[in-house]
Design a protein around this motif. Structure first.
Motif, PDB file in Angstrom:
ATOM      1  N   VAL A 229       0.844  -1.196   0.000  1.00  0.00           N
ATOM      2  CA  VAL A 229       0.000   0.000   0.000  1.00  0.00           C
ATOM      3  C   VAL A 229       0.878   1.244   0.000  1.00  0.00           C
ATOM      4  N   LYS A 230       0.703   2.061  -1.052  1.00  0.00           N
ATOM      5  CA  LYS A 230       1.418   3.334  -1.108  1.00  0.00           C
ATOM      6  C   LYS A 230       0.694   4.375  -0.236  1.00  0.00           C
ATOM      7  N   THR A 231      -0.656   4.523  -0.439  1.00  0.00           N
ATOM      8  CA  THR A 231      -1.434   5.480   0.367  1.00  0.00           C
ATOM      9  C   THR A 231      -2.782   4.861   0.754  1.00  0.00           C
ATOM     10  N   ALA A 232      -3.296   5.262   1.921  1.00  0.00           N
ATOM     11  CA  ALA A 232      -4.646   4.874   2.377  1.00  0.00           C
ATOM     12  C   ALA A 232      -5.397   6.170   2.669  1.00  0.00           C
ATOM     13  N   THR A 233      -6.461   6.438   1.913  1.00  0.00           N
ATOM     14  CA  THR A 233      -7.183   7.710   2.011  1.00  0.00           C
ATOM     15  C   THR A 233      -8.572   7.490   2.594  1.00  0.00           C
ATOM     16  N   TRP A 234      -8.977   8.331   3.599  1.00  0.00           N
ATOM     17  CA  TRP A 234     -10.317   8.259   4.188  1.00  0.00           C
ATOM     18  C   TRP A 234     -11.302   9.027   3.311  1.00  0.00           C
ATOM     19  N   THR A 235     -12.525   8.498   3.218  1.00  0.00           N
ATOM     20  CA  THR A 235     -13.587   9.197   2.488  1.00  0.00           C
ATOM     21  C   THR A 235     -14.479  10.010   3.414  1.00  0.00           C
ATOM     22  N   GLU A 236     -14.367   9.826   4.723  1.00  0.00           N
ATOM     23  CA  GLU A 236     -15.155  10.592   5.693  1.00  0.00           C
ATOM     24  C   GLU A 236     -14.261  10.974   6.859  1.00  0.00           C
ATOM     25  N   ASP A 237     -14.629  12.023   7.536  1.00  0.00           N
ATOM     26  CA  ASP A 237     -13.923  12.423   8.755  1.00  0.00           C
ATOM     27  C   ASP A 237     -14.940  13.066   9.706  1.00  0.00           C
ATOM     28  N   PRO A 238     -15.289  12.406  10.798  1.00  0.00           N
ATOM     29  CA  PRO A 238     -14.684  11.185  11.316  1.00  0.00           C
ATOM     30  C   PRO A 238     -15.176   9.940  10.579  1.00  0.00           C
ATOM     31  N   MET A 239     -14.389   8.877  10.708  1.00  0.00           N
ATOM     32  CA  MET A 239     -14.730   7.614  10.076  1.00  0.00           C
ATOM     33  C   MET A 239     -15.641   6.805  10.995  1.00  0.00           C
ATOM     34  N   LYS A 240     -16.580   6.089  10.371  1.00  0.00           N
ATOM     35  CA  LYS A 240     -17.498   5.229  11.110  1.00  0.00           C
ATOM     36  C   LYS A 240     -17.458   3.834  10.500  1.00  0.00           C
ATOM     37  N   PRO A 241     -17.864   2.798  11.262  1.00  0.00           N
ATOM     38  CA  PRO A 241     -17.957   1.474  10.650  1.00  0.00           C
ATOM     39  C   PRO A 241     -18.814   1.530   9.393  1.00  0.00           C
TER      40      PRO A 241
ATOM     41  N   SER B 212     -17.635   2.959   6.647  1.00  0.00           N
ATOM     42  CA  SER B 212     -17.020   3.974   5.794  1.00  0.00           C
ATOM     43  C   SER B 212     -15.996   3.324   4.859  1.00  0.00           C
ATOM     44  N   VAL B 213     -15.624   4.055   3.803  1.00  0.00           N
ATOM     45  CA  VAL B 213     -14.736   3.511   2.762  1.00  0.00           C
ATOM     46  C   VAL B 213     -13.330   4.065   2.931  1.00  0.00           C
ATOM     47  N   VAL B 214     -12.339   3.147   2.826  1.00  0.00           N
ATOM     48  CA  VAL B 214     -10.934   3.537   2.772  1.00  0.00           C
ATOM     49  C   VAL B 214     -10.419   3.215   1.365  1.00  0.00           C
ATOM     50  N   VAL B 215      -9.837   4.209   0.699  1.00  0.00           N
ATOM     51  CA  VAL B 215      -9.334   4.025  -0.666  1.00  0.00           C
ATOM     52  C   VAL B 215      -7.840   3.693  -0.583  1.00  0.00           C
ATOM     53  N   LEU B 216      -7.462   2.512  -1.097  1.00  0.00           N
ATOM     54  CA  LEU B 216      -6.069   2.068  -1.087  1.00  0.00           C
ATOM     55  C   LEU B 216      -5.460   2.243  -2.472  1.00  0.00           C
ATOM     56  N   THR B 217      -4.240   2.808  -2.510  1.00  0.00           N
ATOM     57  CA  THR B 217      -3.486   2.933  -3.760  1.00  0.00           C
ATOM     58  C   THR B 217      -2.256   2.037  -3.666  1.00  0.00           C
ATOM     59  N   PRO B 218      -2.224   0.910  -4.417  1.00  0.00           N
ATOM     60  CA  PRO B 218      -1.078   0.003  -4.355  1.00  0.00           C
ATOM     61  C   PRO B 218       0.133   0.596  -5.090  1.00  0.00           C
ATOM     62  N   SER B 219       1.312   0.097  -4.722  1.00  0.00           N
ATOM     63  CA  SER B 219       2.557   0.490  -5.387  1.00  0.00           C
ATOM     64  C   SER B 219       2.910  -0.522  -6.466  1.00  0.00           C
ATOM     65  N   LYS B 220       3.444  -0.008  -7.558  1.00  0.00           N
ATOM     66  CA  LYS B 220       3.988  -0.887  -8.604  1.00  0.00           C
ATOM     67  C   LYS B 220       5.487  -1.068  -8.428  1.00  0.00           C
ATOM     68  N   GLY B 221       6.068  -0.517  -7.382  1.00  0.00           N
ATOM     69  CA  GLY B 221       7.498  -0.588  -7.162  1.00  0.00           C
ATOM     70  C   GLY B 221       8.227   0.484  -7.960  1.00  0.00           C
ATOM     71  N   PRO B 222       9.574   0.481  -7.963  1.00  0.00           N
ATOM     72  CA  PRO B 222      10.341   1.502  -8.681  1.00  0.00           C
ATOM     73  C   PRO B 222      10.097   1.420 -10.192  1.00  0.00           C
ATOM     74  N   ASP B 223      10.195   2.557 -10.873  1.00  0.00           N
ATOM     75  CA  ASP B 223      10.023   2.625 -12.334  1.00  0.00           C
ATOM     76  C   ASP B 223      11.404   2.465 -12.974  1.00  0.00           C
ATOM     77  N   LEU B 224      11.846   1.188 -13.271  1.00  0.00           N
ATOM     78  CA  LEU B 224      13.182   0.882 -13.802  1.00  0.00           C
ATOM     79  C   LEU B 224      13.154   0.896 -15.321  1.00  0.00           C
TER      80      LEU B 224
END
Length: 635
Positions: free
Chosen positions: A546-558, A560-572
């Protein structure tokens, strides 16, 4: 042949208390159902806001306003509101159920009403409206559909969905509210309303009751609105000559285009109506409250024959013809007379005792001293409950007390209690509810849930908590206490009032840098939903983490959605080998491949310089990294 789909509300248990039985009516904002209040075992009308309006704050606020406006009124000519709440995504309102018809249905059946019928209905509507105006409430939607005629003869004013405080009379830019046929000129032209706007609508209703039609008609709503703003309502007698001129004047007074020329409020108009009512009824004697049958004596009835009967067993007196026994005969006669008189007294005593026994039996068996069951009067209006108790043979004494369930102004119970046996003629105390006792709310913020519930025992705390993630408050600890509207509760609150605890479930689990699968499992286990974005290159976060985890609400409640952005690793990318090439060309080649280039030669010498070495010399490197070149001049 197709059939209409079944209403999903039928049979539903609303808020664990109201069992929906059938549908009564459907309007623009809500549908009204007949339901059973399982707690108090009574029939009620439950008004449910349409689902497509539940997310509209304007409509939701207006719906709640109806409950609050009507609940402030306790009057026999206003429909009682018992409860209001939210069940899942459904807003509802619980009202008094009145089996009967509306004034609109009556007009459909009879077209127009007599002046006397109009006066009877108008008196009741004005009485209820006067109570609303006195409480500072403007109805803003008076029309025949909102006048209820119960089967038992009661007339009530309902549907305060558009009601507002009398001081809040300025428009907010939204469309005109209310039915266009009854809108006052000031609502049409300026969008403002006060008590006199209700009087105008009532004047239009009077015209319709007396003539069978509305004064203004048109194909388009704007055409009708224009007539309200610019024309004068005609007299009802111009359509129905049977209308007395006193009612003509009342209609013209109520429908004056200038609000200052109308009655100031419903009480002023009601007083005027009652002044002219004897004239309208033509001095006819009032109908008797109950029929009385008088039986005339029969002219040919025979006169009863009166007889004096001697006591049973009295001796037969005979004439003694022997002159020598005259003294004995006289003594015998005196003895017989004494025994006869004693017989009369004994007979009278027996009759007296028999009558006394019969009277006592009647008194305690069927008369005023008999035992009778105290009727159930809870939730009735005091005057109705008094009539029921007096009809059962009791003397009524009124008192007041707080009650956490029964609304203010309604009967909360009796002493002796309903169902108990009491002597006819005895006193039954009728308790009128003052509403719930207002109690201070204990400070439970920061306490464990169990301790908070114990401290709030005087209130009705929802069994299901509202939950919220918090990095500052430990899991299981109270963050806030919410009232029935979902706002933070004030310092004081009604006894047994509905409260909800907002409880912390701890912090949102940190998942940045974790493998994506592990992060998803962690968030799902915490009660959160996960949404994945497209992977992106990152020189520091490994691939599939996981590169970043972003909240869709503040405060968060059961939930609620968390948006995950995966990493592809270094750009070689592959590093071009430019050793031996012209320095300027080598720089262009590396830049085109996505690298930064460093060198020490002045730019002036680049076209005549050759790459002597590079670092790195080959293989792969991160896109955007720097390739170091060493050049020499070509001689």
């Amino acid at each position: 042949m197709t059939t209409a789909p079944a209403d999903p509300m039928i049979g539903r248990l609303v808020d664990g208390r109201y069992q929906v039985r059938s549908r009564i009516a459907r309007g623009g904002m809500a549908t009204v159902y007949l339901a059973t209040d399982l707690r108090l075992e009574r029939r009620v009308a439950i008004k449910v806001m349409h689902g497509h309006l539940a997310d509209d704050n304007t409509f939701k606020t207006r719906f709640v306003q109806e409950a609050r406006s009507a609940a402030r009124l306790a009057h026999p000519n206003v429909v009682n509101v018992f409860d209001q709440g939210q069940d899942a995504d459904m807003a509802y309102l619980v009202m008094e159920y009145l089996p009967g018809i509306t004034l609109r249905e009556l007009l459909k059946d009879y077209k127009k009403l007599t002046p006397e019928q109009t006066v009877d209905i108008l008196d009741a509507v004005l009485s209820g409206l006067a109570a609303a105006h006195k409480a500072g409430i403007v109805h803003r939607d008076l029309k025949p559909e909102n006048v209820l005629l119960a089967d038992d003869g009661r007339i009530k004013l309902g549907d305060f969905g558009l009601a507002r405080a009398a001081t809040a009379n300025t428009a907010t830019g939204q469309a005109l509210l209310g039915t266009i046929a009854y809108l006052s000129p000031e609502l049409v032209t300026r969008g403002v309303a006060d008590a006199r706007s209700d009087i105008y609508a009532l004047g239009i209703m009077m015209y319709e009751m007396l003539t069978g039609e509305q004064p203004y008609v048109g194909e388009a709503p704007m055409s009708i609105a224009y007539q309200h703003a610019n024309d004068t309502v005609p007299t009802p007698s111009s359509k129905n000559p049977a209308v007395p001129h006193e009612l003509d004047e009342l209609v013209l007074w109520a429908t004056a285009r200038d609000p200052d020329e109308r009655p100031a409020d419903a009480r002023v108009m009601l007083d005027r109506l009652r002044e002219i009512e004897p004239v309208l009824r033509g001095g006819a004697p009032a109908a008797p409250t109950q029929s009385t049958t008088v039986l005339s004596p029969l002219a040919d009835a025979p006169t009863a024959e009166t007889r004096v009967l001697a006591p049973a067993g009295a001796p037969l007196v005979t004439t003694v013809e022997d002159d020598d026994s005259g003294e004995d005969a006289a003594a015998l006669t005196r003895s017989v007379e004494r025994r006869r008189r004693r017989g009369y007294w004994l007979l009278a005593l027996v009759l007296l005792l028999t009558g006394l026994a019969a009277g006592t039996g009647w008194y305690f068996g069927a008369g005023p001293g008999a035992l009778a069951e105290v009727p159930k009067t809870a939730t009735m209006l005091p005057e109705n409950a008094t009539a029921v108790l007096e009809g059962a043979g009791f003397v009524v004494e009124t008192d007041q007390r707080n009650d956490p369930v029964v609304p203010k102004g309604q009967v909360s119970g009796t002493s002796p209690e309903a169902g108990a046996q009491a002597r006819k003629g005895s006193t039954v105390t009728l308790f009128v509810s003052l509403g719930p006792t207002i109690l201070p709310v204990p400070d439970v913020i920061g306490k464990p849930e169990a301790d908070a519930r114990a401290a709030l025992a005087d209130f009705s705390v929802n069994e299901t908590n509202a939950q919220q993630f918090s990095a500052d408050v430990a899991a299981g600890t109270v963050i806030a206490v919410l009232d029935a509207d979902g706002a933070a509760v004030a310092a004081e609150y009604p006894e047994r009032g509905k409260l909800t605890l907002l409880v912390s479930v701890g912090p949102v689990p940190p998942v940045e840098g974790l493998p994506v699968a592990e992060a998803q499992a962690t968030l799902t286990q915490a009660g959160l939903q996960v949404q994945l974005e497209d992977p992106v290159f990152d020189n520091e976060v490994p691939a599939d983490h996981v590169k970043t985890a972003t909240w869709t609400e503040d405060p968060m409640k059961p939930g609620s959605v968390v948006v995950l952005t995966p990493s592809k690793g270094p750009d070689l990318v592959d590093v071009p080998n430019v050793v031996g090439k012209n320095m300027a060309e080598a720089i262009d080649t590396l830049t085109a491949a996505g690298f930064e280039v460093s060198y020490e030669l002045p730019d002036l010498f680049l076209p005549v310089a050759t790459v002597k070495s590079q670092d790195p010399e080959s293989g792969q490197a991160v896109r955007g990294s720097t390739i170091r070149l060493v050049g020499s001049l070509t001689l």
